[in-house]
Design an enzyme around this catalytic site. Structure first.
Site, PDB file in Angstrom:
ATOM      1  N   TYR A   1       6.888  -9.934   7.125  1.00  0.00           N
ATOM      2  CA  TYR A   1       6.735  -8.490   7.271  1.00  0.00           C
ATOM      3  C   TYR A   1       7.303  -8.066   8.615  1.00  0.00           C
ATOM      4  CZ  TYR A   1       3.483  -8.250   3.310  1.00  0.00           C
ATOM      5  OH  TYR A   1       2.912  -8.304   2.062  1.00  0.00           O
TER       6      TYR A   1
ATOM      7  N   ASP B   1       0.818  -1.208   0.000  1.00  0.00           N
ATOM      8  CA  ASP B   1       0.000   0.000   0.000  1.00  0.00           C
ATOM      9  C   ASP B   1       0.850   1.256   0.000  1.00  0.00           C
ATOM     10  OD1 ASP B   1      -2.348  -1.441   0.043  1.00  0.00           O
ATOM     11  OD2 ASP B   1      -2.534  -1.406   2.230  1.00  0.00           O
TER      12      ASP B   1
END
EC number: 5.4.99.12
Length: 261
Positions: A111, A53
C-alpha cells in the site's frame, strides 16, 4: 470453463468501497455488471485480492472470475473497459490455473499513502493525497516506522470493531520518503488488518507533527490497544499499489503499471 485474472486501477472517490453493498455504487458491482453484459445477462461473480474502503484507490487490485467464453486475455482488457465506467480501468488480464485464487493466493501486498505538504493544497490532487500544512519531521517518522518491521501483534493498529481474533501480521518493508508533492509512505506485508495502514499513517503523522515522539511507536505496538495509536488517516490518500503472488501473473507485468505518482 476458464479462470481469468485481471488487474484493475480505480479512482475510489465515488465508490462506497470495493465490496457489493445493496443500493450503493461499488467497484465489485460495476465489474460484475460489466461481466454480465459481456455474458449476455448471465451473472459472473468475481473474487478480489481484498476489499478497499470508500475513497481508497487502487492501481494494483487483482481479481479472478470463471467464464465459458473463449476470449484472448488482451481482448478481455478491451471488452471489460468498453463496459466499465471511466473511474475503473482494467490494465491487464491473463488465463490462470483453475485453482488460482486472487485472495488466498496473495503472498504480499503493498500500500502507498500520498501526502501533500505546504501552505496550499494542490486542488488537482485533493482526491488522491492528504494535505498537511505544517512541516513534518521526516527523520522522526522514519525512525518510528522501523519499529513496524517484522512479525508483531498489530492490535493497536486495527479498527476496534473488527471481528478478527488473530492480529499477528508481518511487515517486510516500510518507507517514509520525500516526494515531489510532499511525502510518500509505502508499506508492504503478508497481510493487513482492517484500517491497519491508515492507523499506522495517522500515528506516523502525529509523530511527524511533534504530537508524539518516535520511540512511542514501540510502546504502542507492545500495548496492543487501539486507544494507544493515532487517529485513522483519511481514506483518499491510500492506494493499493501491488499484490504479489510469488510469480508474475501477467505478460509484461510491472508493479504500479498505472501509477498514482
Amino acid at each position: 470453463m476458464s479462470r481469468m485474472a485481471c488487474k484493475l486501477s480505480y479512482d475510489g472517490t465515488a465508490f462506497a468501497g470495493y465490496q457489493v453493498q445493496p443500493g450503493k455504487r461499488t467497484v465489485q458491482s460495476e465489474v460484475e455488471r460489466a461481466l454480465q453484459e459481456i455474458h449476455k445477462g448471465a451473472r459472473v461473480p468475481v473474487v478480489a485480492s481484498g476489499r478497499t474502503d470508500a475513497g481508497v484507490h487502487a492501481c494494483g487490485q487483482v481479481l479472478h472470475f470463471d467464464t465459458e467464453l473463449t476470449i484472448a486475455p488482451e481482448r478481455w482488457v478491451s471488452a471489460l473497459n468498453t463496459h466499465l465506467p471511466d473511474d475503473i480501468v482494467v490494465t491487464n488480464a491473463a488465463m490462470v490455473e483453475p485453482d488460482f485464487h486472487a485472495r488466498y493466493g496473495a503472498q504480499a501486498k503493498e500500500y502507498r499513502y500520498y501526502i501533500q505538504c505546504g501552505p496550499f493544497e494542490n486542488v488537482f490532487r485533493r482526491h488522491f493525497a492528504v494535505h498537511i500544512k505544517q512541516a513534518l519531521d521526516v527523520p522522526a517518522m522514519q525512525t518510528a516506522a522501523k519499529h513496524l518491521l517484522g512479525t508483531h501483534d498489530f492490535s493497536a493498529f486495527c479498527a476496534a470493531n473488527t471481528t478478527v481474533t488473530d492480529k499477528v501480521r508481518t511487515i517486510t518493508h516500510v518507507a517514509v520518503q520525500p516526494s515531489e508533492e510532499g511525502l510518500l509512505i509505502s508499506i508492504r506485508g503478508t497481510g493487513f488488518l482492517y484500517n491497519m495502514v491508515r492507523i499506522i499513517v495517522g500515528t506516523l503523522l502525529e509523530i511527524g507533527t511533534g504530537k508524539r515522539v518516535a520511540s512511542e511507536m514501540k510502546v504502542i505496538l507492545a500495548g496492543k490497544s487501539r486507544n494507544l495509536a493515532g487517529k485513522t488517516a483519511p481514506a483518499h490518500g491510500l492506494c493499493l499499489y501491488e499484490v504479489d503472488y510469488g510469480q508474475p501473473l501477467f505478460v509484461n507485468e510491472t508493479p504500479g503499471q498505472v501509477s498514482m505518482n
